[in-house]
Design a protein around this motif. Sequence first.
Motif, PDB file in Angstrom:
ATOM      1  N   ALA A 117       0.863  -2.428  -8.822  1.00 47.04           N
ATOM      2  CA  ALA A 117       1.854  -2.593  -7.752  1.00 47.04           C
ATOM      3  C   ALA A 117       2.110  -4.072  -7.491  1.00 47.04           C
ATOM      4  N   SER A 118       1.062  -4.859  -7.432  1.00 46.12           N
ATOM      5  CA  SER A 118       1.199  -6.283  -7.152  1.00 46.12           C
ATOM      6  C   SER A 118       2.031  -6.975  -8.224  1.00 46.12           C
ATOM      7  N   LYS A 119       1.723  -6.696  -9.480  1.00 43.79           N
ATOM      8  CA  LYS A 119       2.459  -7.320 -10.583  1.00 43.79           C
ATOM      9  C   LYS A 119       3.931  -6.891 -10.562  1.00 43.79           C
ATOM     10  N   MET A 120       4.166  -5.599 -10.377  1.00 43.55           N
ATOM     11  CA  MET A 120       5.527  -5.082 -10.355  1.00 43.55           C
ATOM     12  C   MET A 120       6.323  -5.699  -9.207  1.00 43.55           C
ATOM     13  N   LEU A 121       5.735  -5.754  -8.011  1.00 44.37           N
ATOM     14  CA  LEU A 121       6.443  -6.295  -6.851  1.00 44.37           C
ATOM     15  C   LEU A 121       6.712  -7.792  -7.004  1.00 44.37           C
ATOM     16  N   ASP A 153       0.203  -9.406  11.909  1.00 44.10           N
ATOM     17  CA  ASP A 153      -0.825  -9.785  10.942  1.00 44.10           C
ATOM     18  C   ASP A 153      -0.137 -10.487   9.777  1.00 44.10           C
ATOM     19  N   GLY A 154      -0.176 -11.815   9.780  1.00 37.05           N
ATOM     20  CA  GLY A 154       0.523 -12.617   8.780  1.00 37.05           C
ATOM     21  C   GLY A 154       0.066 -12.368   7.355  1.00 37.05           C
ATOM     22  N   ARG A 155      -1.102 -11.743   7.191  1.00 38.87           N
ATOM     23  CA  ARG A 155      -1.590 -11.448   5.837  1.00 38.87           C
ATOM     24  C   ARG A 155      -0.838 -10.285   5.216  1.00 38.87           C
ATOM     25  N   ARG A 156      -0.339  -9.393   6.062  1.00 40.21           N
ATOM     26  CA  ARG A 156       0.422  -8.233   5.551  1.00 40.21           C
ATOM     27  C   ARG A 156       1.872  -8.635   5.325  1.00 40.21           C
ATOM     28  N   LYS A 157       2.402  -8.242   4.183  1.00 41.32           N
ATOM     29  CA  LYS A 157       3.775  -8.591   3.831  1.00 41.32           C
ATOM     30  C   LYS A 157       4.628  -7.325   3.754  1.00 41.32           C
ATOM     31  N   GLU A 158       5.635  -7.273   4.607  1.00 41.83           N
ATOM     32  CA  GLU A 158       6.582  -6.160   4.562  1.00 41.83           C
ATOM     33  C   GLU A 158       7.538  -6.389   3.397  1.00 41.83           C
ATOM     34  N   LEU A 159       7.875  -5.317   2.699  1.00 44.16           N
ATOM     35  CA  LEU A 159       8.795  -5.391   1.569  1.00 44.16           C
ATOM     36  C   LEU A 159      10.200  -5.078   2.064  1.00 44.16           C
ATOM     37  N   ARG A 160      11.145  -5.943   1.737  1.00 35.24           N
ATOM     38  CA  ARG A 160      12.530  -5.728   2.161  1.00 35.24           C
ATOM     39  C   ARG A 160      13.469  -5.898   0.971  1.00 35.24           C
ATOM     40  N   ARG A 198       0.828  -1.212   0.000  1.00 35.99           N
ATOM     41  CA  ARG A 198       0.000   0.000   0.000  1.00 35.99           C
ATOM     42  C   ARG A 198       0.866   1.268   0.000  1.00 35.99           C
ATOM     43  N   ASP A 199       1.996   1.220   0.705  1.00 31.92           N
ATOM     44  CA  ASP A 199       2.906   2.371   0.732  1.00 31.92           C
ATOM     45  C   ASP A 199       3.479   2.646  -0.660  1.00 31.92           C
ATOM     46  N   ILE A 237       0.189   4.512  -8.122  1.00 32.92           N
ATOM     47  CA  ILE A 237      -0.185   3.395  -8.993  1.00 32.92           C
ATOM     48  C   ILE A 237      -1.275   2.578  -8.325  1.00 32.92           C
ATOM     49  N   ASN A 238      -2.029   1.833  -9.140  1.00 32.34           N
ATOM     50  CA  ASN A 238      -3.122   1.060  -8.559  1.00 32.34           C
ATOM     51  C   ASN A 238      -2.625  -0.260  -7.982  1.00 32.34           C
ATOM     52  N   ARG A 239      -3.507  -0.935  -7.288  1.00 33.37           N
ATOM     53  CA  ARG A 239      -3.159  -2.156  -6.560  1.00 33.37           C
ATOM     54  C   ARG A 239      -2.654  -3.254  -7.492  1.00 33.37           C
ATOM     55  N   ALA A 240      -3.334  -3.456  -8.624  1.00 32.19           N
ATOM     56  CA  ALA A 240      -2.943  -4.516  -9.562  1.00 32.19           C
ATOM     57  C   ALA A 240      -1.558  -4.251 -10.147  1.00 32.19           C
TER      58      ALA A 240
END
Length: 148
Positions: free
Chosen positions: A74-78, A95-102, A61-62, A69-72
């Motif tokens: 961002a998801s594809k790019m990440l 919250d195991g559903r949230r994924k931190e980006l490192r 989300r950050d 950019i939109n969610r889709a």
Amino acid sequence: MQQNPQNQDVSLQIKKLDNQILRRIHSLYDRRKMQECTLQNMWVTDFLFHQEQLGEPVFQRDVEEEFAINRATASKMLTLMEEKGLIRRVSEDRDGRRKELRLEPAGRKLQQRYSTIREELEQQLVSGFSLEELDLLRCFLARMQANL
């Protein structure tokens, strides 16, 4: 040749500048040497690096908010960045559903290369501007973004 009044539209001028910036950046780096990384990949690794320096965790989300950019997208790019070994997603403790980006080592290397390119481009872009003019420009750009 007579100037078309529509060519003075701010949106067109910004688009032209964007095209020039992209051409300039592409002239400063070889995509093959950088594992076919996109400019967006470079911007994201730089964002993650600086947030890490501040001790701030980063989630998808950050990235969406930072780069408008939109969610889709961002998801594809990440996902692609993860496949390239630039980042990894780590489940958050609370919250195991949230994924931190490192950043991964390859992402750090890309960020270091991009940092040099960014600094060179920034110097070229703002050459001849006073500090007051730059402050005004940043203010105007922020207002335009807020207007949309």
